[in-house]
Design an enzyme around this catalytic site. Sequence first.
Site, PDB file in Angstrom:
ATOM      1  N   ARG A 245     -47.209  67.347  41.532  1.00 11.98           N
ATOM      2  CA  ARG A 245     -47.797  67.011  42.836  1.00 11.98           C
ATOM      3  C   ARG A 245     -48.010  65.505  42.999  1.00 11.98           C
ATOM      4  O   ARG A 245     -48.350  65.035  44.080  1.00 11.98           O
ATOM      5  CB  ARG A 245     -49.118  67.744  43.015  1.00 11.98           C
ATOM      6  CG  ARG A 245     -48.901  69.263  43.063  1.00 11.98           C
ATOM      7  CD  ARG A 245     -50.128  69.992  43.435  1.00 11.98           C
ATOM      8  NE  ARG A 245     -50.439  69.666  44.825  1.00 11.98           N
ATOM      9  CZ  ARG A 245     -51.550  70.016  45.432  1.00 11.98           C
ATOM     10  NH1 ARG A 245     -52.462  70.710  44.785  1.00 11.98           N
ATOM     11  NH2 ARG A 245     -51.771  69.682  46.674  1.00 11.98           N
ATOM     12  N   CYS A 246     -47.816  64.748  41.925  1.00  7.84           N
ATOM     13  CA  CYS A 246     -48.038  63.303  41.937  1.00  7.84           C
ATOM     14  C   CYS A 246     -46.719  62.572  42.169  1.00  7.84           C
ATOM     15  O   CYS A 246     -45.756  62.765  41.425  1.00  7.84           O
ATOM     16  CB  CYS A 246     -48.657  62.881  40.599  1.00  7.84           C
ATOM     17  SG  CYS A 246     -48.754  61.100  40.371  1.00  7.84           S
ATOM     18  N   SER A 247     -46.684  61.718  43.177  1.00  7.20           N
ATOM     19  CA  SER A 247     -45.442  61.002  43.501  1.00  7.20           C
ATOM     20  C   SER A 247     -45.017  60.073  42.367  1.00  7.20           C
ATOM     21  O   SER A 247     -43.824  59.956  42.073  1.00  7.20           O
ATOM     22  CB  SER A 247     -45.595  60.223  44.803  1.00  7.20           C
ATOM     23  OG  SER A 247     -46.574  59.205  44.675  1.00  7.20           O
TER      24      SER A 247
ATOM     25  N   ARG B   4     -43.424  62.191  39.711  1.00  4.53           N
ATOM     26  CA  ARG B   4     -42.078  62.606  40.138  1.00  4.53           C
ATOM     27  C   ARG B   4     -41.088  61.448  40.005  1.00  4.53           C
ATOM     28  O   ARG B   4     -39.937  61.650  39.607  1.00  4.53           O
ATOM     29  CB  ARG B   4     -42.104  63.132  41.571  1.00  4.53           C
ATOM     30  CG  ARG B   4     -42.813  64.473  41.715  1.00  4.53           C
ATOM     31  CD  ARG B   4     -42.580  65.107  43.079  1.00  4.53           C
ATOM     32  NE  ARG B   4     -42.874  64.239  44.203  1.00  4.53           N
ATOM     33  CZ  ARG B   4     -44.053  64.142  44.814  1.00  4.53           C
ATOM     34  NH1 ARG B   4     -45.079  64.863  44.384  1.00  4.53           N
ATOM     35  NH2 ARG B   4     -44.222  63.343  45.840  1.00  4.53           N
TER      36      ARG B   4
END
Length: 117
Positions: free
Chosen positions: A11-13, A16
């Site tokens: 969920r963390c950019s 990712r």
Amino acid sequence: MTSLTLYHNPRCSKSRQALKLLEERGCDFHVRRYLDDPLSREELAALAARLDADVAELVRTGDSDWKALQLTAPSTDDYLDALAEHPRLLQRPLLDRGDRAVIGRPPATILALVDAS
């Protein structure tokens, strides 16, 4: 090449982005989704020892879970206890080579560890 583990929150950019960097480099690595498979206090202490940083940098101190703890002058044990109890406080992304670990802020920081493998 040494085994690499990416401590990842999808969920963390930033997390990712780190994952994408490793994939683009063709790195052989393991993904550990630490929210689904939390680190034990012992694993956290070992990870902190492999960082080129203070254990406090492993903690997302701006998070509401951290603020709710209302710790004043937290010790190393306080940080480790908080991380073990609240895995979402773990800074991300983290790349661990087994002998050294780095916080991927910014995500490209992990490449220094990859290139040194």
